[in-house]
Design an enzyme around this catalytic site. Structure first.
Site, PDB file in Angstrom:
ATOM      1  N   LYS A 186       0.897  -1.201   0.114  1.00  0.00           N
ATOM      2  CA  LYS A 186      -0.259   0.111  -0.046  1.00  0.00           C
ATOM      3  C   LYS A 186       0.955   1.336  -0.033  1.00  0.00           C
ATOM      4  O   LYS A 186       1.915   1.417   0.696  1.00  0.00           O
ATOM      5  CB  LYS A 186      -0.659   0.279   1.198  1.00  0.00           C
ATOM      6  CG  LYS A 186      -1.870  -1.269   1.646  1.00  0.00           C
ATOM      7  CD  LYS A 186      -2.562  -0.812   2.800  1.00  0.00           C
ATOM      8  CE  LYS A 186      -1.799  -0.792   4.108  1.00  0.00           C
ATOM      9  NZ  LYS A 186      -1.431  -2.015   4.648  1.00  0.00           N
TER      10      LYS A 186
ATOM     11  N   LYS B  17      -8.661   1.213 -11.875  1.00  0.00           N
ATOM     12  CA  LYS B  17      -7.989   0.666 -13.122  1.00  0.00           C
ATOM     13  C   LYS B  17      -8.157  -0.906 -13.129  1.00  0.00           C
ATOM     14  O   LYS B  17      -8.631  -1.503 -14.190  1.00  0.00           O
ATOM     15  CB  LYS B  17      -6.485   0.812 -13.426  1.00  0.00           C
ATOM     16  CG  LYS B  17      -5.524  -0.114 -13.844  1.00  0.00           C
ATOM     17  CD  LYS B  17      -4.099   0.410 -13.876  1.00  0.00           C
ATOM     18  CE  LYS B  17      -3.097  -0.100 -12.726  1.00  0.00           C
ATOM     19  NZ  LYS B  17      -3.048  -1.590 -12.820  1.00  0.00           N
TER      20      LYS B  17
ATOM     21  N   CYS C 253      -4.698   2.220  -8.660  1.00  0.00           N
ATOM     22  CA  CYS C 253      -4.929   0.550  -8.897  1.00  0.00           C
ATOM     23  C   CYS C 253      -6.249   0.357  -8.711  1.00  0.00           C
ATOM     24  O   CYS C 253      -6.862  -0.291  -9.453  1.00  0.00           O
ATOM     25  CB  CYS C 253      -4.139  -0.138  -7.648  1.00  0.00           C
ATOM     26  SG  CYS C 253      -2.398   0.003  -7.762  1.00  0.00           S
TER      27      CYS C 253
HETATM   28  P1  NAD Z   1       4.578   3.731 -11.819  1.00  0.00           P
HETATM   29  O1  NAD Z   1       3.793   4.471 -12.791  1.00  0.00           O
HETATM   30  O2  NAD Z   1       4.973   4.590 -10.367  1.00  0.00           O
HETATM   31  O3  NAD Z   1       6.166   3.265 -12.062  1.00  0.00           O
HETATM   32  C1  NAD Z   1       6.241   2.761 -13.485  1.00  0.00           C
HETATM   33  C2  NAD Z   1       7.651   2.921 -13.947  1.00  0.00           C
HETATM   34  O4  NAD Z   1       8.083   2.061 -15.120  1.00  0.00           O
HETATM   35  C3  NAD Z   1       7.939   4.302 -14.245  1.00  0.00           C
HETATM   36  O5  NAD Z   1       8.918   5.136 -13.633  1.00  0.00           O
HETATM   37  C4  NAD Z   1       8.154   4.311 -15.833  1.00  0.00           C
HETATM   38  O6  NAD Z   1       8.982   5.141 -16.344  1.00  0.00           O
HETATM   39  C5  NAD Z   1       8.716   2.924 -15.976  1.00  0.00           C
HETATM   40  N1  NAD Z   1       8.932   2.279 -17.279  1.00  0.00           N
HETATM   41  C6  NAD Z   1       7.961   2.128 -18.230  1.00  0.00           C
HETATM   42  N2  NAD Z   1       8.236   1.455 -19.216  1.00  0.00           N
HETATM   43  C7  NAD Z   1       9.679   1.155 -19.076  1.00  0.00           C
HETATM   44  C8  NAD Z   1      10.613   0.330 -19.780  1.00  0.00           C
HETATM   45  N3  NAD Z   1      10.542   0.012 -20.790  1.00  0.00           N
HETATM   46  N4  NAD Z   1      11.866   0.254 -19.119  1.00  0.00           N
HETATM   47  C9  NAD Z   1      12.263   0.642 -17.795  1.00  0.00           C
HETATM   48  N5  NAD Z   1      11.071   1.551 -17.067  1.00  0.00           N
HETATM   49  C10 NAD Z   1      10.005   1.641 -17.586  1.00  0.00           C
HETATM   50  O7  NAD Z   1       3.883   2.410 -11.310  1.00  0.00           O
HETATM   51  P2  NAD Z   1       3.622   1.902 -10.145  1.00  0.00           P
HETATM   52  O8  NAD Z   1       2.466   2.452  -9.377  1.00  0.00           O
HETATM   53  O9  NAD Z   1       4.880   1.376  -9.510  1.00  0.00           O
HETATM   54  O10 NAD Z   1       2.966   0.369 -10.691  1.00  0.00           O
HETATM   55  C11 NAD Z   1       3.706  -0.598 -11.402  1.00  0.00           C
HETATM   56  C12 NAD Z   1       2.840  -1.861 -11.338  1.00  0.00           C
HETATM   57  O11 NAD Z   1       2.387  -2.319 -10.062  1.00  0.00           O
HETATM   58  C13 NAD Z   1       1.488  -1.668 -12.075  1.00  0.00           C
HETATM   59  O12 NAD Z   1       0.910  -2.816 -12.643  1.00  0.00           O
HETATM   60  C14 NAD Z   1       0.475  -1.451 -10.804  1.00  0.00           C
HETATM   61  O13 NAD Z   1      -0.752  -1.720 -11.018  1.00  0.00           O
HETATM   62  C15 NAD Z   1       1.145  -2.340  -9.895  1.00  0.00           C
HETATM   63  N6  NAD Z   1       0.982  -2.137  -8.591  1.00  0.00           N
HETATM   64  C16 NAD Z   1       0.791  -0.771  -8.101  1.00  0.00           C
HETATM   65  C17 NAD Z   1       0.817  -0.285  -6.629  1.00  0.00           C
HETATM   66  C18 NAD Z   1       0.841   0.597  -6.024  1.00  0.00           C
HETATM   67  O14 NAD Z   1       0.485   1.063  -4.940  1.00  0.00           O
HETATM   68  N7  NAD Z   1       1.416   1.905  -6.981  1.00  0.00           N
HETATM   69  C19 NAD Z   1       0.631  -1.551  -5.853  1.00  0.00           C
HETATM   70  C20 NAD Z   1       0.362  -2.986  -6.130  1.00  0.00           C
HETATM   71  C21 NAD Z   1       0.710  -3.042  -7.718  1.00  0.00           C
END
Ligand code: NAD
Length: 443
Positions: free
Chosen positions: A157, A269, A266
């Site tokens: 979280k 989406k 999250c």
């Molecule tokens: P975010 O947008 O904060 O981070 C994603 C990162 O990936 C960005 O910094 C982006 O620049 C980078 N990126 C994109 N394409 C890339 C590539 N080809 N090579 C290297 N880097 C690249 O996203 P997030 O919140 O960390 O979420 C990531 C995943 O985890 C999602 O699928 C989300 O649903 C899942 N998730 C998120 C959370 C949360 O609380 N944020 C919790 C559990 C799961």
């Protein structure tokens, strides 16, 4: 272990840093050069309690590295973790292009057996697709290299991410490959020493577990918000009802707090992605549709209360918003209900004076720059100063700082004494006794 994390956002950065903290050598990759430069200088680009110090100490101890060079960093890693974003497409389905781009790069560059963990939230069947993309690239290179793709959804979280990662309720591993499972058991060993919290299951089951988990939490929020709406119509207090149901041990108190609707990157989406999966599977997403529908309506609830109070005319009124991020403990503004409220209020001719303890800088990016230039939207660095000449205070995010405000001080700033409490944080009797009009959600 030698670990590569691809995608250094909320999930990737916390994951990489926590694995480094346990003694692994971790390189975090991102295509955002600015982010990587800032991290290499010890500056964490997001607000997450405790993360700053942990990043700095692991950087200093040379266990944590940041780079934007994906190709040069893939070979000779025991484990590669995919943690890129999976934002929603216009039709509600998740955009998997970032995941597939990474899969291509992995296929082009791995040289020996590697376990590839997918931590991004992805629909059923994605691990299989990732595997096919990697295989195709290896074949194109005329090579034979073994690898395993494992589903390991993340449940942290924002706001309590380090604690969640270090002390997880469970770690889900979706794989049928014993070699890969063994490696991941070893990787997560330090986090599961006292309780074996590793749940091993099929890849597809792991992928679906993440969506089902978020949809369940979203359902609880939408359920209590729907009950709050009934309370509004019957002039009864949701807070008594909340306690009345939460005290049932089969139900419990968590996630049944009425409010302004769920936000964040999250829930919305993931519910939409699950609706998509449900339809594709030939099932009918009756309940899932309703969860989202209630939430969309709920995000307008504070605006509705304001319009009811002011007789549908709020032109030239000033509203103070306390709290902008989608929840306390983070600067994340993705899908924050405050955005819906502020847009509705300003589009109706009123002004907003906003304060958030950490999210002001992120929030500015969510609104037209004209509004800031012409003073329709002003951000403050002090919650009391944001009340100057205000016609009403609207609490959108329940930061601890707002729990016990100095009521006399509030009065010295405000023009009208009205409080809209979007998180039912205040004691209505106390607020009313002090000469205010009070409106909470369902109370
Ligand atoms: P975010 O947008 O904060 O981070 C994603 C990162 O990936 C960005 O910094 C982006 O620049 C980078 N990126 C994109 N394409 C890339 C590539 N080809 N090579 C290297 N880097 C690249 O996203 P997030 O919140 O960390 O979420 C990531 C995943 O985890 C999602 O699928 C989300 O649903 C899942 N998730 C998120 C959370 C949360 O609380 N944020 C919790 C559990 C799961």
């Amino acid at each position: 272990m030698n670990i590569l994390v691809i995608g250094t956002g909320y999930v990737g950065l916390v994951t990489g840093t926590c694995f480094a903290e346990m003694g692994n050598i971790v390189t975090c990759i991102d295509i955002d050069n600015k982010k990587i430069d800032s991290l290499n200088n010890g500056k964490v680009p997001i607000f997450e309690p405790g993360l700053d110090d942990m990043v700095k100490s692991n950087l200093n101890d040379k266990r944590l590295y940041f780079s934007s060079d994906i190709c040069g960093n893939i070979s000779k890693k025991d484990i590669i973790i995919i943690a890129v974003g999976t934002p929603e497409n216009k039709d509600g389905s998740p955009n998997l292009n970032y995941v597939f781009d990474v899969a291509k790069e992995i296929g082009k560059n791995i040289n020996s057996y590697t376990v590839i963990i997918n931590k991004s939230t992805v629909p059923v069947g994605t691990a299989h697709q990732v595997g096919s993309i990697i295989s195709d690239q290896i074949v194109k290179r005329g090579k034979e290299i073994d690898f395993s793709v494992v589903s390991n959804p993340e449940f942290l979280k924002e706001g309590d991410a380090i604690n969640d990662f270090m002390r997880p309720d469970r770690i889900i591993i979706g794989s049928e490959n014993q070699n890969a499972i063994q490696k991941i058991r070893y990787l997560y060993g330090p986090f599961t020493m006292n309780h074996d919290r590793l749940l091993i299951m099929g890849v597809k089951e792991a992928e679906l577990s993440k969506y089902a988990s978020n949809a369940m939490l979203a359902a609880k929020i939408s359920f209590i918000n729907e009950i709050a709406s009934i309370c509004d119509n019957l002039s009864i207090d949701i807070e008594s009802v909340r306690k009345g149901i939460g005290s049932d041990s089969r139900i419990g108190y968590s996630f049944i707090y009425p409010g302004v609707g769920y936000g964040g990157s999250c829930f919305s989406k993931d519910v939409k992605a699950l609706i998509n999966t449900s339809k594709e599977s030939g099932s009918e997403p009756l309940l899932l549709d309703a969860i989202e529908k209630r939430n969309r309506k709920q995000k307008q609830i504070m605006f509705k209360y304001v319009m009811d109070e002011f007789g549908n005319d709020i032109k030239n009124k000033i509203f103070t918003v306390w709290g902008l991020s989608f929840k306390p403990g983070t600067d994340d503004m993705r899908e924050a209900p405050s955005i819906d409220f502020i847009n509705s209020v300003i589009n109706s001719g009123a002004k907003i004076q906003a304060f958030d303890p950490v999210a002001n800088n992120e929030a500015i990016k969510c609104f037209p720059s004209d509004w800031i230039k012409d003073g329709r939207l002003i951000f403050f660095n002090d919650n009391y100063e944001a009340l100057i000449k205000s016609n009403a205070l609207v609490l959108m995010t329940e930061w601890k700082l707002f729990r016990n405000p100095i009521i006399e001080k509030i009065k010295t700033y405000m023009n009208d004494y009205i409080i809209f409490d979007g998180r039912n944080q205040f004691d209505p009797d106390y607020i009313v006794k002090n000469g205010f009009t009070y409106k909470g959600v369902g109370r």
